[in-house]
Design a protein around this motif. Structure first.
Motif, PDB file in Angstrom:
ATOM      1  N   ARG A  77      -3.735   0.937 -14.449  1.00  0.00           N
ATOM      2  CA  ARG A  77      -4.864   1.832 -14.646  1.00  0.00           C
ATOM      3  C   ARG A  77      -5.681   1.798 -13.352  1.00  0.00           C
ATOM      4  O   ARG A  77      -5.434   0.992 -12.484  1.00  0.00           O
ATOM      5  N   MET A 126      -5.103   5.505  -5.830  1.00  0.00           N
ATOM      6  CA  MET A 126      -5.386   6.283  -4.628  1.00  0.00           C
ATOM      7  C   MET A 126      -4.338   7.341  -4.344  1.00  0.00           C
ATOM      8  O   MET A 126      -4.642   8.335  -3.694  1.00  0.00           O
ATOM      9  N   PHE A 127      -3.077   7.121  -4.771  1.00  0.00           N
ATOM     10  CA  PHE A 127      -2.021   8.068  -4.412  1.00  0.00           C
ATOM     11  C   PHE A 127      -1.329   8.711  -5.598  1.00  0.00           C
ATOM     12  O   PHE A 127      -0.659   9.716  -5.438  1.00  0.00           O
ATOM     13  N   GLU A 171      -4.094  -0.246  -7.173  1.00  0.00           N
ATOM     14  CA  GLU A 171      -4.839   0.530  -6.183  1.00  0.00           C
ATOM     15  C   GLU A 171      -3.981   1.670  -5.659  1.00  0.00           C
ATOM     16  O   GLU A 171      -4.467   2.779  -5.434  1.00  0.00           O
ATOM     17  N   ALA A 178       1.121  -8.563  -6.571  1.00  0.00           N
ATOM     18  CA  ALA A 178       1.309  -7.122  -6.455  1.00  0.00           C
ATOM     19  C   ALA A 178       0.539  -6.342  -7.505  1.00  0.00           C
ATOM     20  O   ALA A 178       0.309  -5.150  -7.353  1.00  0.00           O
ATOM     21  N   ASN A 179       0.109  -7.018  -8.554  1.00  0.00           N
ATOM     22  CA  ASN A 179      -0.547  -6.370  -9.679  1.00  0.00           C
ATOM     23  C   ASN A 179      -1.678  -5.446  -9.255  1.00  0.00           C
ATOM     24  O   ASN A 179      -1.641  -4.225  -9.469  1.00  0.00           O
ATOM     25  N   TRP A 180      -2.698  -6.017  -8.622  1.00  0.00           N
ATOM     26  CA  TRP A 180      -3.846  -5.196  -8.254  1.00  0.00           C
ATOM     27  C   TRP A 180      -3.537  -4.246  -7.115  1.00  0.00           C
ATOM     28  O   TRP A 180      -4.073  -3.135  -7.053  1.00  0.00           O
ATOM     29  N   HIS A 181      -2.668  -4.681  -6.196  1.00  0.00           N
ATOM     30  CA  HIS A 181      -2.316  -3.778  -5.095  1.00  0.00           C
ATOM     31  C   HIS A 181      -1.655  -2.525  -5.628  1.00  0.00           C
ATOM     32  O   HIS A 181      -1.923  -1.410  -5.174  1.00  0.00           O
ATOM     33  N   CYS A 212       0.839  -1.188   0.000  1.00  0.00           N
ATOM     34  CA  CYS A 212       0.000   0.000   0.000  1.00  0.00           C
ATOM     35  C   CYS A 212       0.873   1.236   0.000  1.00  0.00           C
ATOM     36  O   CYS A 212       2.083   1.171   0.122  1.00  0.00           O
ATOM     37  N   PRO A 259      -7.579  10.142  -4.571  1.00  0.00           N
ATOM     38  CA  PRO A 259      -8.413  10.362  -3.392  1.00  0.00           C
ATOM     39  C   PRO A 259      -7.748  10.189  -2.034  1.00  0.00           C
ATOM     40  O   PRO A 259      -8.092  10.905  -1.107  1.00  0.00           O
ATOM     41  N   ILE A 310      -8.353   1.266 -10.535  1.00  0.00           N
ATOM     42  CA  ILE A 310      -9.094   0.045 -10.211  1.00  0.00           C
ATOM     43  C   ILE A 310     -10.356   0.327  -9.431  1.00  0.00           C
ATOM     44  O   ILE A 310     -11.393  -0.232  -9.725  1.00  0.00           O
ATOM     45  N   LEU A 311     -10.306   1.216  -8.443  1.00  0.00           N
ATOM     46  CA  LEU A 311     -11.508   1.456  -7.650  1.00  0.00           C
ATOM     47  C   LEU A 311     -12.288   2.662  -8.142  1.00  0.00           C
ATOM     48  O   LEU A 311     -13.504   2.676  -8.107  1.00  0.00           O
ATOM     49  N   MET A 312     -11.585   3.683  -8.570  1.00  0.00           N
ATOM     50  CA  MET A 312     -12.287   4.865  -9.073  1.00  0.00           C
ATOM     51  C   MET A 312     -12.609   4.658 -10.547  1.00  0.00           C
ATOM     52  O   MET A 312     -12.016   3.805 -11.203  1.00  0.00           O
TER      53      MET A 312
END
Lengths: 159, 337, 392
Positions: free
Chosen positions: A127, A115-116, A111, A105-108, A56, A139, A129-131
């Motif tokens: 690209r 986010m950052f 993210e 680690a791909n999706w982490h 993260c 965010p 993932i959550l937004m």
């Protein structure tokens, strides 16, 4: 146990290791971001940390370097945890990807980017993932408003 | 025995009786279809430790009427990119073959009306079984047309699956009942019923157990019921080939499914369980047998998971078809010996 | 030269069997899946950012809503993380620990019941769905008696529990675990021997142990690929080291193995709950750490120190030492991890939740490539994902 691993790590990569902290029975190793892939590969192959629990980002607004990418590792055989941190400055907000070491680690990392805004070099598919795909802004940064852009802040008491 | 009533001896009475028979059968089948939906919901409800419809009328008995009215008043949506003619035609093409198949099912023996003998069957074709298989084959056109004309990928997959499924299983179903004609030496349904009359032991379910099992399973696959309900697999294809349908056309699809169920139940009872020539006198026989089989179909729906598409094809071609052929060979050998 | 035309199908966010708002873009060649790309984020509510604006006590209800099918598990992970951050893990009283384990296992059964219900429904066996939800109602009753809410319990507190067990609660739990094995036998009778079920699940959604570890799979899905790892046994928390239970593993790595393994896990949970009931003794339910745990009401009304503590905790919140920890627990779906950073203020500086379903879903594309469309549904079901957790 993890002290032994950290000692060995310091031997292998003396220039990379910046800091070692022990708190509440957990070991945190801060490394230079340029050596992150080498250190991770070493920890996976030599020291047996074959499981990446979590990756993260943290935003330390006001501190230079601003961001920190945190890797929580786990050794399934010896059941030990280790934490790796790599500082990322705001100006060159990028770090190498560790998807070559652990595919999880791909999706982490996606993210973390979402986010950052920390870019991961050589990531296979970086690209959001959550937004939504066309969102502007990162965010979870501390200077991003809680209520989102173009809205009035919440007038009541949050805490 | 008085003469058989036909167009030559008393045309007006013949036409009147024929009209009455058609009307009765049609109304009875529609009622059974409507209340089959109710029965399904109630039976499956009780099997799943819940109650099913209870609010509409006493015991929920007016539920089919409520459903019919609701569907009638819903907005009729036709997707803008769908081919309109085919879209509207498809439900009718499924429903009509289901209903006209009932024309050759015998409901009872002969009765005497106005001095003439009248068979309790709308039309006694001497190739009754062939007619039924042909009509069943027509039913698949409706599904494929529905899937294609909806302009929706899910419907297309549903339609294509249905086509392949029905064609494969029709072959196996048709072959599995060839042994029955070999034993009865006739294709007419009335003849098959007569060949089983006498005692219960004459019923073909005892002399043709393999054919019975095969026909039972393959006909469930033909009418797209669980465990073979892939074309309308709700959890995979969001309603499959009838995704885009609403209002009355949707109702017609489901009426067709239950009408098919009724027809197949009637067919199995006629071919294997003696049809109207059963333990009790009169028309009650065939009705009991049809209801019994429909209960079994509903029970299977509550219990079994769905088969996967390639496994379905495998079973149809590599298991049921050879077994049906084997059955024919064995029957032939036994007949000659 | 063969031209392969593939059809791109969208199993959209609204679909009866994607267990929430998951979008899968599938490229199909006939019925075979050539490529699958999951899109998540439709349920993103910004839980991590919200916790940065709330004190540690007040951030607790946010965790209920992550994996909403196993709310007490999320609560447990959070309170254990905060207790670790504070350094008061040893001060938690025995009764609180036992009740925590008991409710965590009840929650595990609850989550697995929903898994079985939806998995069976997707494959076509509708009746199992209703039977499982009937049993789940019993658990909802247990939740409601204990915490007041059927689903979002918000029962645990930093330092122990919020309320003690109501009178007669042990009876209810005992009745539940006495009835449960019979129901599990019913489900097995309906499904395990059924030829259609076996054909739909054996060999479907296979993943090898090495791939599973690499892609980050945890929980029953990982254990069924042959990797013997359970956080309850290996890094025990809340007194799990005192309980006698088997860790269920399988070698096959396919859907049928995961199915039987989760059923066995439900049985093991019943055994653990029985041990909890035997171990339950009278005692305090909150740790004796006045600046963290709210004092009992009668003390607040009579003693000035208790009043001051109550005031400070409610208005300001407690302030842990600066530092960071990671606490992982064995949630029903896998390893639920909380990485918390404290900067010495009353709000968490950063709380990262490591959701098991998020990482498990990453394994989906490689599990379904080359499989048929019907297998996609079975595989999503067997991975046991919940979108509340994935999207946070």
């Amino acid at each position: 146990m993890s002290q032994a691993v950290v000692a060995k790590l310091k031997q292998e990569y003396p220039a990379a290791v910046v800091d070692v902290v022990e708190h509440r029975g957990e070991t945190t190793v801060t490394v230079q971001k340029e050596d992150i892939v080498a250190v991770c590969a070493y920890l996976k192959n030599e020291a047996g940390y074959n499981f990446l629990c979590d990756l993260c980002g943290v935003d330390y607004l006001g501190v230079e370097p601003r961001f920190m990418v945190v890797y929580n590792l786990y050794n399934i055989a010896t059941k030990e945890r280790l934490r790796l941190k790599a500082a990322v400055a705001e100006q060159s907000c990028c770090i190498d990807t560790v998807t070559g070491v652990w595919s999880t680690a791909n999706w982490h990392e996606r993210e973390c980017w979402d986010m950052f805004g920390i870019r991961f070099n050589n990531h296979p598919d970086l690209r959001r993932i959550l937004m939504p795909e066309d969102w502007v802004g990162y965010p979870l940064r501390k200077d991003y408003p809680l209520q989102g852009p173009d809205r009035q802040p919440y007038q009541g008491r949050l805490s | 025995m008085p003469e058989m009533l036909s167009l030559s001896n008393d045309p007006i009475l013949f036409l009147a009786v024929m009209f009455a028979k058609i009307l009765t059968v049609f109304i009875v089948v529609i009622l059974i279809v409507a209340y089959a939906t109710y029965a399904e919901r109630k039976i499956i409800g009780h099997m799943q430790s819940r109650l099913g419809p209870t609010m509409t009328g006493p015991l929920g008995l007016l539920q089919p009427i409520a459903d019919g009215l609701k569907l009638f008043f819903k907005e009729d949506i036709i997707p803008s990119q769908a081919s309109k003619v085919a879209f509207v035609l498809a439900p009718m093409m499924i429903l009509v073959p289901a209903f006209i198949t009932v024309a050759v099912i015998p409901f009872g023996g002969d009765i005497v009306v106005g001095g003439y003998t009248v068979p309790l069957q709308i039309a006694d074709l001497n190739v009754g079984i062939l007619y039924i298989i042909a009509m069943a084959g027509l039913g698949v056109y409706g599904i494929v047309l529905a899937g294609w004309s909806s302009n929706n990928k899910y419907s297309l997959i549903g339609g294509v699956r249905a086509a392949a499924q029905v064609i494969s299983y029709e072959l196996a179903a048709g072959l599995s009942i060839v042994a029955v004609f070999m034993l009865a030496e006739t294709l007419s349904l009335r003849g098959i019923v007569e060949a089983q009359s006498g005692s219960i032991l004459n019923w073909y379910v005892f002399s043709q157990p393999l054919a019975f099992c095969l026909f039972f399973i393959t006909s469930i696959a033909e009418i797209n019921r669980t465990p073979f309900d892939l074309p309308e697999a709700e959890t995979e294809l969001v309603s499959g080939f009838c995704t885009e349908y609403s209002s009355m056309k949707y109702a017609l699809f489901f009426m067709a499914e239950y009408a098919n169920m009724v027809v197949i139940a009637a067919l199995i009872s006629t071919l294997f369980l003696g049809g109207p020539a059963g333990p009790f006198p009169g028309v009650i026989n065939i009705l009991l047998k049809v209801f019994g089989f429909m209960f079994i179909f509903i029970w299977m729906r509550a219990t079994f998971p769905r088969v996967r598409y390639d496994q379905l094809m495998f079973m149809g071609w590599k298991v049921f078809l050879p077994l049906a052929l084997l059955n024919i060979v064995i029957t032939g050998v036994v007949i000659i010996l | 030269m063969a031209i392969k035309e593939t059809m791109t199908i969208n199993m959209g966010p609204q679909h009866p069997s994607t267990h929430g708002v998951l979008q899968l873009i599938l490229e199909l060649d006939g019925e075979t899946v050539v490529k699958a790309v999951p899109h998540v984020g439709f349920l993103h509510r910004g839980v991590e950012k919200l916790t940065e604006y709330r004190s540690y006590h007040k951030a607790l209800p946010l965790t209920d809503r992550l994996d909403y099918l196993a709310p007490m598990s999320n609560n447990l992970g959070y309170v254990l993380a905060v207790e670790k951050l504070l350094g008061i893990t040893d001060a938690i009283p025995q009764r609180a620990k036992v009740i925590r384990v008991m409710m965590a296992e009840v929650t595990r059964i609850k989550s697995h019941l929903v898994w079985l219900a939806t998995h069976a429904l997707d494959i076509g066996a509708m009746t199992v769905f209703l039977y499982c939800f009937r049993e789940r109602e019993m658990i909802m009753d247990l939740y409601e008696k204990l915490s007041g809410a059927r689903m979002t319990s918000n029962y645990f507190r930093v330092g122990g529990l919020s309320l003690d067990l109501p009178a007669g609660y042990e009876h209810d739990v005992k009745a539940f675990i006495d009835a449960m094995p019979g129901h599990l036998d019913t489900y097995e009778g309906l499904l395990s021997g059924n030829a259609i079920w076996k054909r739909r699940t054996i060999g479907v959604g296979h993943i090898s142990a090495a791939d599973a570890i690499d892609i980050g799979l945890t929980g029953p899905a990982l254990r069924c690929s042959g990797v013997d790892w359970d956080l309850r046994r290996d890094n025990p928390y809340s007194g799990y080291e005192e309980y006698d239970f088997k860790v269920i593993t399988r070698e096959g790595g396919d859907t049928y193995d995961r199915y039987t393994a989760r059923l066995d896990e439900m049985r093991e949970s019943c055994k653990i709950i029985q041990q909890c009931l035997d171990r339950l003794e009278d005692g305090p339910i909150l740790a004796d750490v006045p600046w963290v745990c709210l004092p009992p009401k009668k003390d607040v009304l009579t003693s000035i120190e208790a009043l001051i503590h109550q005031f400070k905790i409610v208005t300001e919140g407690f302030k842990p030492e600066p530092g960071e920890i990671y606490q992982g627990i064995e949630a029903p779906k896998g390893e639920l991890g909380y990485y918390m950073i404290s900067d010495g203020s009353a709000n968490p500086y950063r709380m990262k939740i490591r959701p098991p379903s998020f990482v498990n879903l990453q394994a989906l594309p490689q599990m379904i490539e080359g499989a048929l469309l019907a297998d996609v549904i079975a595989t999503i079901g067997t991975l046991d994902i919940v979108l509340g957790e994935i999207d946070r």
